[in-house]
Design an enzyme around this catalytic site. Sequence first.
Site, PDB file in Angstrom:
ATOM      1  N   THR A 195      -4.564  -1.603   1.073  1.00 28.40           N
ATOM      2  CA  THR A 195      -5.819  -1.935   0.370  1.00 28.40           C
ATOM      3  C   THR A 195      -6.551  -0.634   0.084  1.00 28.40           C
ATOM      4  O   THR A 195      -6.452   0.319   0.861  1.00 28.40           O
ATOM      5  CB  THR A 195      -6.683  -2.833   1.295  1.00 28.40           C
ATOM      6  OG1 THR A 195      -6.058  -4.103   1.372  1.00 28.40           O
ATOM      7  CG2 THR A 195      -8.106  -2.999   0.783  1.00 28.40           C
ATOM      8  N   GLY A 225      -8.932 -12.975   0.998  1.00 31.63           N
ATOM      9  CA  GLY A 225      -9.337 -12.232   2.193  1.00 31.63           C
ATOM     10  C   GLY A 225     -10.786 -11.778   2.122  1.00 31.63           C
ATOM     11  O   GLY A 225     -11.608 -12.339   1.381  1.00 31.63           O
ATOM     12  N   THR A 246     -10.946  -2.456   5.507  1.00 29.93           N
ATOM     13  CA  THR A 246      -9.529  -2.762   5.342  1.00 29.93           C
ATOM     14  C   THR A 246      -8.964  -3.259   6.662  1.00 29.93           C
ATOM     15  O   THR A 246      -9.271  -2.707   7.714  1.00 29.93           O
ATOM     16  CB  THR A 246      -8.720  -1.547   4.847  1.00 29.93           C
ATOM     17  OG1 THR A 246      -7.330  -1.892   4.908  1.00 29.93           O
ATOM     18  CG2 THR A 246      -8.970  -0.290   5.663  1.00 29.93           C
ATOM     19  N   GLY A 247      -8.163  -4.315   6.585  1.00 30.14           N
ATOM     20  CA  GLY A 247      -7.593  -4.863   7.813  1.00 30.14           C
ATOM     21  C   GLY A 247      -7.359  -6.348   7.661  1.00 30.14           C
ATOM     22  O   GLY A 247      -7.297  -6.863   6.542  1.00 30.14           O
ATOM     23  N   GLY A 249      -8.115  -9.614   6.941  1.00 28.19           N
ATOM     24  CA  GLY A 249      -9.274 -10.118   6.224  1.00 28.19           C
ATOM     25  C   GLY A 249      -9.991 -11.253   6.926  1.00 28.19           C
ATOM     26  O   GLY A 249     -11.231 -11.321   6.928  1.00 28.19           O
TER      27      GLY A 249
HETATM   28  N1  ASP Z   1      -8.306  -6.886   4.073  1.00 29.80           N
HETATM   29  C1  ASP Z   1      -7.223  -7.206   3.185  1.00 29.80           C
HETATM   30  C2  ASP Z   1      -7.069  -8.703   3.132  1.00 29.80           C
HETATM   31  O1  ASP Z   1      -7.130  -9.331   4.154  1.00 29.80           O
HETATM   32  C3  ASP Z   1      -5.920  -6.584   3.576  1.00 29.80           C
HETATM   33  C4  ASP Z   1      -6.001  -5.150   4.032  1.00 29.80           C
HETATM   34  O2  ASP Z   1      -7.037  -4.525   4.011  1.00 29.80           O
HETATM   35  O3  ASP Z   1      -4.958  -4.608   4.409  1.00 29.80           O
HETATM   36  O4  ASP Z   1      -6.842  -9.230   2.077  1.00 29.80           O
END
Ligand code: ASP
Length: 326
Positions: A195, A225, A246-247, A249
């Site tokens: 992301t 997300g 980011t992570g 979601g």
């Molecule tokens: N946060 C993003 C989601 O859950 C994915 C990510 O940041 O890696 O869609």
Amino acid sequence: MRYIFLLPILLIGCASPEATSPAPEWAIAIHGGAGVISKDLPDSVRLDYEASLTAALEAGKSMLMEGKPSLDVVEAVVRILEEDPRFNAGRGAVYTADGVHELDAAIMDGRDLSCGAVAGITTVRNPISLARKVMEDTPHVFMIGAGAEKFADQAGVERVPNSFFDTEHRRRALDSAKRRELEKVTASLESRYGTVGAVALDKAGNLAAATSTGGMTNKRFGRVGDVPVIGAGTYANNATAAISATGTGEEFIRHVVAHQISAQMEYGGKTLIQAAENVIFHKLKPGDGGIISVSKTGEIAMIFNSEGMFRGAADSKGRFEVAIWE
Ligand code: ASP
């Protein structure tokens, strides 16, 4: 009497470093995703990621030096990262369980809390620019799927076939996520990272945040997300900070991460670093991910609880760095 002469000396002696060093005129931070990023990444791959982050950061830095508004800067930087197939946004978006791509993005202007978001986008080349159009050219803040794409045509935002987002490495990630699902092994976070996001403070003192993603490999149809959920994955407020997350979601939505950091600053009197550490280390679980942020005074925070986070930061005082691990 003697004490009166001592007072100025005592005051100088007690001044904090922040009080003596002026705040930066501008500052920027970017991310290219957080997750299980193996430290055994081959050197050539690491160097490629670092080069991509450096190029995006350089572009943002030059715009801020020229006095461009932070809103233009974060959109431009995210567009650059969306065009880079290495990252899970735009061109390099991951595959859903159905083998297609559904993209989410959001942008926010800290001056007046204007914001725009799009979700479930399948044919827009740069979802961040569509999010900006939603913000500026409609009375709404959030548009999804087919309606958002119809609006893209009206707004003159470039559309592409969904296969434009096909890449070999993301297809392999989907295949292995499906294999793990069959074997009932928890899907690796590795299949997710990438992301992208940018936050900036410009010379006029305005903050902005932008985030864009393909979501998570093997996600179910219609899953959205945190990225386009204002206050979860993206937030900007000139009174506090600009934040891009980011992570995982779902966790960032539950804990309203970006807004919670801002609220802890606004109502709890915390500094950006204190608020961000509190949320990332005490509200989220290890491995959930991280955030990048710039405060109204130009303080930069890049905090994560995962193994790594692709990131970069620069400011008018000469800071310029890109990093992946601690
Ligand atoms: N946060 C993003 C989601 O859950 C994915 C990510 O940041 O890696 O869609």
